[in-house]
Design a protein around this motif. Structure first.
Motif, PDB file in Angstrom:
ATOM      1  N   LYS A   1       0.847  -1.208   0.000  1.00 38.99           N
ATOM      2  CA  LYS A   1       0.000   0.000   0.000  1.00 38.99           C
ATOM      3  C   LYS A   1       0.879   1.254   0.000  1.00 38.99           C
ATOM      4  CE  LYS A   1      -3.135  -1.748   3.212  1.00 38.99           C
ATOM      5  NZ  LYS A   1      -4.053  -1.603   4.325  1.00 38.99           N
ATOM      6  N   ASP A   2       1.963   1.190   0.769  1.00 38.39           N
ATOM      7  CA  ASP A   2       2.859   2.345   0.848  1.00 38.39           C
ATOM      8  C   ASP A   2       3.428   2.666  -0.538  1.00 38.39           C
ATOM      9  OD1 ASP A   2       4.537   4.173   2.715  1.00 38.39           O
ATOM     10  OD2 ASP A   2       6.002   3.235   1.362  1.00 38.39           O
ATOM     11  N   LEU A   3       3.884   1.615  -1.247  1.00 40.25           N
ATOM     12  CA  LEU A   3       4.447   1.855  -2.582  1.00 40.25           C
ATOM     13  C   LEU A   3       3.381   2.422  -3.516  1.00 40.25           C
ATOM     14  CD1 LEU A   3       6.669   1.757  -4.712  1.00 40.25           C
ATOM     15  CD2 LEU A   3       6.080  -0.626  -5.150  1.00 40.25           C
ATOM     16  N   MET A   4       2.209   1.779  -3.567  1.00 38.97           N
ATOM     17  CA  MET A   4       1.163   2.264  -4.488  1.00 38.97           C
ATOM     18  C   MET A   4       0.753   3.697  -4.147  1.00 38.97           C
ATOM     19  SD  MET A   4      -1.140  -1.120  -5.226  1.00 38.97           S
ATOM     20  CE  MET A   4      -1.041  -1.938  -3.643  1.00 38.97           C
ATOM     21  N   GLY A   5       0.692   3.979  -2.842  1.00 41.74           N
ATOM     22  CA  GLY A   5       0.343   5.333  -2.406  1.00 41.74           C
ATOM     23  C   GLY A   5       1.359   6.371  -2.871  1.00 41.74           C
TER      24      GLY A   5
ATOM     25  N   ILE B   1      13.733   5.162  -9.953  1.00 45.35           N
ATOM     26  CA  ILE B   1      14.934   4.613  -9.334  1.00 45.35           C
ATOM     27  C   ILE B   1      14.673   4.297  -7.857  1.00 45.35           C
ATOM     28  CG2 ILE B   1      16.282   6.664  -8.595  1.00 45.35           C
ATOM     29  CD1 ILE B   1      17.442   4.125 -11.146  1.00 45.35           C
ATOM     30  N   ASN B   2      13.799   5.105  -7.231  1.00 41.07           N
ATOM     31  CA  ASN B   2      13.447   4.857  -5.829  1.00 41.07           C
ATOM     32  C   ASN B   2      12.454   3.697  -5.684  1.00 41.07           C
ATOM     33  OD1 ASN B   2      14.747   7.289  -5.968  1.00 41.07           O
ATOM     34  ND2 ASN B   2      13.629   8.186  -4.268  1.00 41.07           N
ATOM     35  N   VAL B   3      11.706   3.429  -6.751  1.00 41.12           N
ATOM     36  CA  VAL B   3      10.799   2.272  -6.716  1.00 41.12           C
ATOM     37  C   VAL B   3      11.647   1.012  -6.499  1.00 41.12           C
ATOM     38  CG1 VAL B   3       9.182   0.856  -8.067  1.00 41.12           C
ATOM     39  CG2 VAL B   3       9.095   3.373  -8.235  1.00 41.12           C
ATOM     40  N   LEU B   4      12.778   0.953  -7.190  1.00 41.49           N
ATOM     41  CA  LEU B   4      13.640  -0.237  -7.099  1.00 41.49           C
ATOM     42  C   LEU B   4      14.236  -0.407  -5.704  1.00 41.49           C
ATOM     43  CD1 LEU B   4      15.459   0.091 -10.544  1.00 41.49           C
ATOM     44  CD2 LEU B   4      13.611  -1.492  -9.936  1.00 41.49           C
ATOM     45  N   GLN B   5      14.290   0.692  -4.942  1.00 42.28           N
ATOM     46  CA  GLN B   5      14.844   0.617  -3.576  1.00 42.28           C
ATOM     47  C   GLN B   5      13.762   0.522  -2.507  1.00 42.28           C
ATOM     48  OE1 GLN B   5      17.025   4.209  -3.904  1.00 42.28           O
ATOM     49  NE2 GLN B   5      18.480   3.267  -5.323  1.00 42.28           N
ATOM     50  N   HIS B   6      12.506   0.527  -2.916  1.00 44.64           N
ATOM     51  CA  HIS B   6      11.418   0.482  -1.927  1.00 44.64           C
ATOM     52  C   HIS B   6      11.433  -0.881  -1.210  1.00 44.64           C
ATOM     53  CE1 HIS B   6       7.339   0.276  -0.284  1.00 44.64           C
ATOM     54  NE2 HIS B   6       7.352   1.603  -0.327  1.00 44.64           N
ATOM     55  N   PRO B   7      11.222  -0.902   0.124  1.00 51.15           N
ATOM     56  CA  PRO B   7      11.310  -2.163   0.878  1.00 51.15           C
ATOM     57  C   PRO B   7      10.391  -3.270   0.350  1.00 51.15           C
ATOM     58  CG  PRO B   7      10.980  -0.292   2.361  1.00 51.15           C
ATOM     59  CD  PRO B   7      10.990   0.260   0.976  1.00 51.15           C
ATOM     60  N   TRP B   8       9.211  -2.890  -0.176  1.00 46.58           N
ATOM     61  CA  TRP B   8       8.321  -3.953  -0.696  1.00 46.58           C
ATOM     62  C   TRP B   8       8.972  -4.665  -1.884  1.00 46.58           C
ATOM     63  CZ3 TRP B   8       5.110  -4.533  -5.253  1.00 46.58           C
ATOM     64  CH2 TRP B   8       4.224  -5.595  -5.173  1.00 46.58           C
ATOM     65  N   ILE B   9       9.726  -3.905  -2.685  1.00 50.51           N
ATOM     66  CA  ILE B   9      10.422  -4.498  -3.842  1.00 50.51           C
ATOM     67  C   ILE B   9      11.652  -5.263  -3.359  1.00 50.51           C
ATOM     68  CG2 ILE B   9      11.743  -3.964  -5.949  1.00 50.51           C
ATOM     69  CD1 ILE B   9       8.794  -3.556  -6.453  1.00 50.51           C
ATOM     70  N   THR B  10      12.480  -4.642  -2.542  1.00 48.91           N
ATOM     71  CA  THR B  10      13.759  -5.296  -2.175  1.00 48.91           C
ATOM     72  C   THR B  10      13.505  -6.570  -1.366  1.00 48.91           C
ATOM     73  OG1 THR B  10      13.941  -3.818  -0.292  1.00 48.91           O
ATOM     74  CG2 THR B  10      15.185  -3.199  -2.249  1.00 48.91           C
ATOM     75  N   GLU B  11      12.439  -6.586  -0.546  1.00 55.74           N
ATOM     76  CA  GLU B  11      12.166  -7.787   0.262  1.00 55.74           C
ATOM     77  C   GLU B  11      11.492  -8.893  -0.544  1.00 55.74           C
ATOM     78  OE1 GLU B  11      10.066  -6.385   3.770  1.00 55.74           O
ATOM     79  OE2 GLU B  11      11.686  -4.924   4.097  1.00 55.74           O
TER      80      GLU B  11
END
Ligand SMILES: Nc1ncnc2c1ncn2[C@@H]1O[C@H](COP(=O)(O)OP(=O)(O)OP(=O)(O)O)[C@@H](O)[C@H]1O
Length: 347
Positions: free
Chosen positions: A301-305, A319-329
């Motif tokens: 939800k945080d990423l989509m928001g 570039i920050n999408v790739l570093q978002h915790p939902w992606i990295t985890e």
């Protein structure tokens, strides 16, 4: 805003399950004969294509060894089974005779393209897609034409469209979606670095390759940025950003918005601004009214928001999408999309 039928002749029919034209009536007209390839007679070569002989999605593609022969023609290919039906023609499995390289041949009828006044769109699709080289972008190896048809030589995407897969599965688990979003983000970073805005990211325009990897296809609505081209809209607006539905100038950030819409649709099975009519969808997009089902995690939800933000300047940079915790985890480097089979249970 114009969310009624568009005044152009494009009359792009709704994609199964939704509509969404977004036609561009202001683009310059480019005559069909600007496809400067010698005409070749139409003949249907016979031959059985074994699709397992594909050289792999990262291969260099069919190559022309003979220097004297500068362009492709239909007689260079054995045609196989139909892969799908598009609005302006059909797509066939095909094999280049010399190299045995398996491709998808998209056959477009010139008469339909001329009637619908979309020569510019086809030309742009060819110009842009031929130049792009990325593992998550469908390759276009070349094109040729004859009196009646245009043939696009495309990378073969073995597992068909994301739209079909999503309908079969209803929705995907978070790990799978995070991998698709990671890969799509990388492909968009690449496009934007080449000054290409796709502008039409949605499941119908994503294909699934040999190793179940996502491939962006259909660059018919893409533009080189900066562009003064505007879009006139008709049909459902599901993937369009607030600035686009309001006819405002737009930039790369429209792809970031549609990345957010796609993430939601892949996780939930329906796009976030789905409504009974386009006026309701418009209102939901304009005020970013989103309801998240309980099964969506806080991090998703945080990423989509952060992607679905009205102000394009404030959307999370790719570039920050790739570093978002939902992606990295969920999608660490090296994680690949799962293989699906029809017997596998849906979520
Ligand atoms: N390269 C490919 N590899 C495998 N299947 C493909 C390929 N291209 C298209 N298909 C199949 O053919 C169907 C129709 O494709 P096509 O691109 O013509 O449709 P479309 O969305 O109507 O395109 P357009 O909007 O450009 O007219 C797709 O949904 C897909 O199932």
């Amino acid at each position: 805003m114009n969310i009624n039928k568009c005044s152009c002749k494009e009359n792009r029919p709704p994609t199964a399950g939704r509509s969404g034209c977004g036609c561009n009536i202001n683009a310059p007209k480019i005559p069909m004969d600007s496809f400067k390839v010698p005409a070749v007679p139409v003949g249907r070569p016979l031959g059985k294509v074994n699709e397992n002989k594909e050289l792999g999605s990262q291969g260099a593609g069919p190559a022309k060894n003979d220097d004297k022969k500068k362009s492709w023609s239909l007689s260079d290919f054995d045609l196989g089974r139909p892969l799908g039906k598009g609005k302006f023609g059909n797509v066939y499995l095909a094999r280049e005779k010399e190299s045995h390289y398996v491709v998808a041949l998209k056959v477009l009828f010139k008469s339909q393209i001329l009637d619908s006044e979309i020569e510019h769109q086809v030309r742009r699709e060819v110009e842009i897609q031929c130049r792009l080289r990325h593992p998550n972008i469908l390759r276009m190896y070349g094109y040729f034409h004859d009196e009646k048809r245009i043939y696009l030589i495309l990378e073969y995407a073995k597992h068909g469209s994301m739209y079909k897969l999503l309908k079969e599965r209803e929705r995907f688990d978070e790990k799978t979606v995070a991998i698709y979003i990671r890969d799509l983000t990388k492909a968009l970073v690449y496009c934007h670095a080449k000054k290409v805005i796709h502008r039409d990211i949605k499941p119908e325009n994503l294909l699934i390759g040999h190793n179940w990897e996502l491939k962006i296809a259909d660059f018919g609505w893409s533009v080189h940025s900066p562009s003064s081209r505007r879009m006139t809209l008709c049909g459902t607006l599901d993937y369009l950003s607030p600035e686009m539905i309001e006819g405002k100038p737009h930039n790369y950030a429209v792809d970031i918005w549609s990345l957010g819409v796609l993430c939601y649709e892949l996780l939930v099975g329906l796009p976030p601004f789905d409504a009974k009519d386009s006026h309701q969808t418009y209102r939901k997009i304009r005020y970013v009214i989103i309801k998240y089902p309980d099964f969506i995690s806080e991090k998703a939800k945080d990423l989509m928001g952060k992607l679905l933000v009205i102000n394009p300047e404030q959307r999370l940079p790719l570039i920050n999408v790739l570093q978002h915790p939902w992606i990295t985890e969920n999608a660490p480097e090296g994680a690949q999309p799962p293989a699906f089979n029809p017997e596998q249970k849906q979520l």
